[in-house]
Write a protein that holds these residues in place. Structure first.
Motif, short mmCIF file in Angstrom:
data_model
loop_
_atom_site.label_atom_id
_atom_site.label_comp_id
_atom_site.label_asym_id
_atom_site.label_seq_id
_atom_site.Cartn_x
_atom_site.Cartn_y
_atom_site.Cartn_z
N ASP A 118 0.84 -1.21 0.00
CA ASP A 118 0.00 0.00 0.00
C ASP A 118 0.87 1.26 0.00
OD1 ASP A 118 -2.16 1.76 0.25
OD2 ASP A 118 -2.46 1.35 2.40
N GLU A 132 -0.54 4.92 -8.01
CA GLU A 132 -1.93 4.51 -8.24
C GLU A 132 -2.52 5.27 -9.42
OE1 GLU A 132 -4.58 5.00 -4.89
OE2 GLU A 132 -5.99 3.52 -5.66
N THR A 191 -2.80 4.13 2.80
CA THR A 191 -4.11 4.61 2.32
C THR A 191 -5.24 3.78 2.96
OG1 THR A 191 -4.46 3.17 0.39
CG2 THR A 191 -2.95 5.05 0.10
N ASP A 192 -6.43 3.97 2.42
CA ASP A 192 -7.63 3.28 2.90
C ASP A 192 -7.44 1.76 3.04
OD1 ASP A 192 -7.39 3.26 0.06
OD2 ASP A 192 -9.49 2.67 -0.14
N ASP A 193 -6.64 1.18 2.16
CA ASP A 193 -6.41 -0.28 2.23
C ASP A 193 -5.90 -0.67 3.62
OD1 ASP A 193 -6.03 0.90 -0.45
OD2 ASP A 193 -5.70 -1.15 -1.13
N GLY A 198 -7.64 8.33 0.53
CA GLY A 198 -7.73 7.72 -0.80
C GLY A 198 -8.83 6.68 -0.95
N ASP A 255 -1.53 0.48 -5.28
CA ASP A 255 -1.49 0.31 -3.82
C ASP A 255 -2.22 -0.96 -3.42
OD1 ASP A 255 -4.00 1.44 -4.47
OD2 ASP A 255 -4.21 2.38 -2.50
N THR A 256 -3.34 -1.20 -4.07
CA THR A 256 -4.20 -2.32 -3.70
C THR A 256 -3.65 -3.65 -4.21
OG1 THR A 256 -6.05 -0.80 -3.71
CG2 THR A 256 -6.58 -3.16 -3.82
MG MG Z 1 -5.92 2.80 -1.34
#
Ligand code: MG
Ligand code: R7I
Ligand code: MG
Ligand code: MG
Length: 347
Positions: A20, A27, A60-62, A99, A300-301
């Protein structure tokens, strides 16, 4: 071997974070040009080299959502959907600019508005009622796969329920299931033995064959989309180095759609069992993530999901500590892996 298993828990949690943090600056990029691949190679070399001062790479959100699930499982020692939903919403409102997928934010807003009285309707209402097929369920599933790895039925049930807090489209749910099963398989293998790549894919295909069943019982021949993608993974793997990056991206995809990113992440992990042209390292964990990022798209994912698999297979000893020093929250993720293994093994 308990020591190895605990190392695998930490490795998988750190794999999400590493992919990530290192992936997110790329990204949305196209497949990296050869010039950018050289820059990426030099950047990883620099991270692994002598210590230098630099701002930590941000997650990030991940990672945020992965952390929420891990924290909840550690504290509650079981799947507590209300608690997880509250953690998702709380961390979103604390840091909305991590994100997040553009549509999933609506789910958080609705959960807050209904005061968590209805955990599933907001996700069901996404995309005119068809639910999201984004990879947001798969990207965060690592702690659940680790926690439930001893019981595949529990793994499936927990993954389905937790994913449906935000993603109810069958493609979104099955993507999370595929990633969870792949993490479990990686966790259960001995990294001292050469990974049987073909067997690894065949095992996933046979699992997905039963999971992608004719749900409505209409007797329709279902397309079984993940099974199809996995057979492409198998073909590409069998082509070895002849499968160049353009072809991989064209066949498997690198988008935010779960169907076009989860099989890609699995491919990255498996492909990185061997050397890859233009990626100069003896470390297969680094190779996995560097290769995933080089494909572009949802870096990132895909980097984080591939990293979770590599970490679950090799354990955290494979990860160069110099890289971890450059990541925001690597100590926290290592500790979450450690605590999650304690909770899981004391069940
Ligand atoms: Mg993310
Ligand atoms: O799946 P989700 O949490 O997003 C995860 C991605 C990762 O790359 C993260 O790193 C972050 O950057 O976002 O969030 P969603 O918003 O549910 O889904 C992601 C996107 O997939 C949506 O914003 C849409 O563009 C697309 N999408 C759909 N489009 C049309 N119809 C998902 N489902 C649909 C759909 O049913
Ligand atoms: Mg994004
Ligand atoms: Mg992403």
């Amino acid at each position: 071997d308990l020591t190895l298993l605990k190392s695998k828990f930490r490795g998988s949690m750190l794999g999400v974070l590493t992919g990530d943090c290192l992936g997110h600056p790329y990204e949305g990029d196209e497949l990296l040009t050869s010039g950018m691949k050289i820059i990426l190679q030099k950047y990883f070399d620099k991270l692994e080299g002598p210590p230098y001062k630099a701002p930590a790479m941000q997650f990030t959100d991940d990672s945020v959502m992965t952390r929420s699930i891990a924290q909840s499982l550690i504290e509650k020692r079981q799947l507590d959907l209300l608690d997880i939903a509250k953690r998702f919403v709380k961390s979103y409102y604390e840091e909305p600019n991590r994100g997040y997928g553009p549509a999933v934010m609506t789910v958080f807003e609705k959960l807050r508005a209904n005061r968590f009285s209805d955990l599933f309707t907001p996700a069901k209402e996404q995309f005119n009622g068809q639910g999201s097929w984004g990879n947001g369920g798969a990207m965060r599933i690592t702690p659940i796969a680790l926690f439930s790895h001893q019981n595949i039925d529990l793994l499936l049930e927990m993954t389905r329920k937790e994913t449906q807090l935000t993603h109810t489209n069958k493609i979104g749910v099955d993507g999370a299931i595929l990633q969870a099963i792949a993490i479990r398989q990686s966790l259960l293998l001995n990294p001292d033995n050469e990974l049987d790549v073909k067997q690894f894919i065949d095992d996933l295909i046979s699992q997905m064959d039963t999971i992608e069943f004719d749900e409505e019982g209409l007797g329709l021949v279902e397309p079984k989309p993940y099974k199809i993608q996995l057979s492409l993974v198998k073909t590409l793997i069998s082509e070895g180095e002849a499968a160049n990056a353009e072809k991989v991206v064209q066949k498997l995809g690198t988008s935010v759609a779960a169907l076009y990113s989860v099989p890609t992440a699995i491919y990255c992990f498996l492909r990185a069992q061997n050397q890859i042209e233009g990626i100069i390292t003896d470390n297969p964990f680094r190779r996995t993530i560097q290769y995933a990022i080089s494909l572009g798209g949802d870096t990132d994912t895909i980097g984080g999901m591939a990293g979770a698999l590599a970490g679950a297979f090799y354990g955290d000893k494979i990860i160069n500590p110099a890289i971890l020093k450059h990541l925001e929250a690597s100590e926290e993720f290592q500790l979450l892996g450690e605590k999650l293994s304690d909770v899981t093994l004391s069940q």
